[in-house]
Design an enzyme around this catalytic site. Structure first.
Site, PDB file in Angstrom:
ATOM      1  CG  HIS A  76      -1.796   1.210   1.312  1.00 49.14           C
ATOM      2  ND1 HIS A  76      -1.415   2.359   1.973  1.00 49.14           N
ATOM      3  CD2 HIS A  76      -3.035   1.453   0.818  1.00 49.14           C
ATOM      4  CE1 HIS A  76      -2.382   3.253   1.880  1.00 49.14           C
ATOM      5  NE2 HIS A  76      -3.373   2.734   1.192  1.00 49.14           N
ATOM      6  CG  HIS A  77       2.102   3.721   2.846  1.00 42.12           C
ATOM      7  ND1 HIS A  77       0.867   3.505   3.413  1.00 42.12           N
ATOM      8  CD2 HIS A  77       2.941   3.971   3.888  1.00 42.12           C
ATOM      9  CE1 HIS A  77       0.940   3.626   4.724  1.00 42.12           C
ATOM     10  NE2 HIS A  77       2.192   3.906   5.053  1.00 42.12           N
ATOM     11  CD  GLN A 156       5.784   2.077   8.737  1.00 44.04           C
ATOM     12  OE1 GLN A 156       5.408   3.027   8.065  1.00 44.04           O
ATOM     13  NE2 GLN A 156       5.638   2.033  10.054  1.00 44.04           N
ATOM     14  CG  HIS A 158       0.026  -0.252   5.054  1.00 47.76           C
ATOM     15  ND1 HIS A 158      -0.892   0.704   4.703  1.00 47.76           N
ATOM     16  CD2 HIS A 158      -0.695  -1.246   5.643  1.00 47.76           C
ATOM     17  CE1 HIS A 158      -2.098   0.312   5.052  1.00 47.76           C
ATOM     18  NE2 HIS A 158      -2.004  -0.872   5.627  1.00 47.76           N
ATOM     19  CG  HIS A 227      -0.221   9.009   2.113  1.00 51.93           C
ATOM     20  ND1 HIS A 227      -0.330   7.976   1.207  1.00 51.93           N
ATOM     21  CD2 HIS A 227      -0.589   8.489   3.306  1.00 51.93           C
ATOM     22  CE1 HIS A 227      -0.737   6.883   1.833  1.00 51.93           C
ATOM     23  NE2 HIS A 227      -0.913   7.169   3.112  1.00 51.93           N
ATOM     24  CG  HIS A 229      -5.721   5.736   3.765  1.00 52.12           C
ATOM     25  ND1 HIS A 229      -5.913   5.129   4.986  1.00 52.12           N
ATOM     26  CD2 HIS A 229      -4.373   5.815   3.619  1.00 52.12           C
ATOM     27  CE1 HIS A 229      -4.744   4.839   5.533  1.00 52.12           C
ATOM     28  NE2 HIS A 229      -3.801   5.253   4.722  1.00 52.12           N
ATOM     29  CG  MET A 303      -3.254   7.828   7.032  1.00 49.75           C
ATOM     30  SD  MET A 303      -1.665   7.037   6.718  1.00 49.75           S
ATOM     31  CE  MET A 303      -0.594   8.249   7.505  1.00 49.75           C
TER      32      MET A 303
END
Length: 351
Positions: A76-77, A156, A158, A227, A229, A303
């Site tokens: 997703h990111h 990281q 997601h 960014h 959603h 977000m």
């Protein structure tokens, strides 16, 4: 695993390349180093995984580019954090979305933040929606290693959906960084503006943040990224400068539909930002849902982020890395407590 120890494999054998000697050349080479998930198996939706790379502390390295190794069908990111130390000593760990946990301080015994508690923490790169690679301008780089507080780089990822992993397959999504040992005269930094807050059912909501530049440094913006959603329609960011008559003048830094590729785009205005200026960001959200939507880590949450990438000339980047507000209904640009005027209300919410 030591960062930046590169091995070149060729048919007739293995040649170890000494990066130190190579930097003595007139034009220093650009290295490429993989920061990838170590063939992980995401086992549940909305999972955040982190993995660390330890930087060689004996030298300064300058990151000058980012090359994604992922697709939006899988990740997703992705974020790259520069940390003083990782959140844990594990090679891979469950880590939550940065903004939510920063606000709520809710890590448990099985999940850890990307960076260690009390350690230096900053975002140096972010990717989503099949954004292409990013090369920084000439002379600009993120310094890591010897003279930098960044001793680890944490990836990281997601994983919003995991259907493609139900057959037992594994993932190596991540980012190849481009770097050099040649000192860069312009050090790069990222300032992230974001919000908490909520969006009421069947409504249009403006989620807003602002912060003052309180450090006596001149920063030169060159790229921005937005960014959200699924509910985001427009994300905009501004430099706000007040004149002697007390009138705020808003200069657009960037404005995008956040559902297009979430890459770093060139800013609309590259004039320096200095002490006393203010940065402001707005995410315009439209909800057709029957329930309240809150800021959070999953696709059912939302977000609101505006990333500003900048450089400083022969100086260190801002100590300030994050600028968050409580969002609606607790915070809005129009509230007297925000001390903003001459707000470009229509322009900030339309493309």
């Amino acid at each position: 695993m030591e960062l930046f120890h590169m091995v070149l494999r060729i048919t007739c054998g293995i040649i170890l390349v000494s990066l130190v000697r190579m930097t003595m050349a007139k034009h220093a080479p650009i290295g490429r180093y993989p920061i990838l998930m170590p063939n992980v198996h995401p086992d549940r939706p909305e999972l955040y995984l982190c993995t660390p790379v330890k930087v060689d502390y004996t030298k300064n390295y300058y990151i000058v580019g980012f090359e994604p190794n992922a697709t939006m069908n899988t990740a997703h990111h992705m974020l790259l954090y520069g940390c003083g130390k990782p959140g844990t000593n594990r090679p891979v760990w469950d880590c939550g979305e940065m903004s939510r946990h920063m606000m709520m301080n809710e890590y448990d015994d099985e999940s850890f933040s990307p960076c260690g508690k009390g350690a230096h923490s900053q975002i140096i790169y972010a990717w989503a929606r099949d954004a292409p690679k990013l090369e920084l301008p000439d002379g600009v780089g993120f310094k890591v290693g010897l003279d930098s507080p960044i001793k680890y780089i944490i990836l990281q990822v997601h994983y919003a959906h995991v259907d493609q992993f139900k057959d037992g397959s594994r993932d190596d999504s991540g980012i190849f960084i481009h770097y050099t040992l040649e000192p860069m005269p312009k050090q790069a930094g990222v300032l992230l503006l974001g919000t908490a807050g909520e969006i009421l059912p069947h409504s249009v909501e403006k989620m807003e943040a602002s912060c003052d530049i309180t450090e006596h440094k001149e920063i030169h913006p060159f790229a921005y990224r937005t960014h959200t959603h699924g509910l985001g329609k427009v994300v905009s960011g501004y430099r706000v400068r007040r004149d002697d008559q007390g009138v705020d003048h808003w200069t657009l830094l960037g404005k995008r539909d956040p559902l297009t590729p979430q890459m770093f785009y060139p800013v609309e205005n590259r004039e320096p930002i200095r002490f006393g200026d203010r940065l402001a960001a707005r995410c315009t959200m439209k909800s057709d849902r029957d329930t309240i939507t809150r800021i959070g880590a999953t696709n059912e949450d939302e977000m609101c982020n505006f990333y500003l990438m900048y450089y400083v000339n022969n100086d260190e980047p801002l100590n300030t890395k994050y600028c968050f507000s409580m969002g609606p209904p607790q915070y809005r640009w129009e509230f007297p407590s925000s001390d903003l005027n001459n707000i470009p209300d229509i322009a900030a919410s339309t493309l």
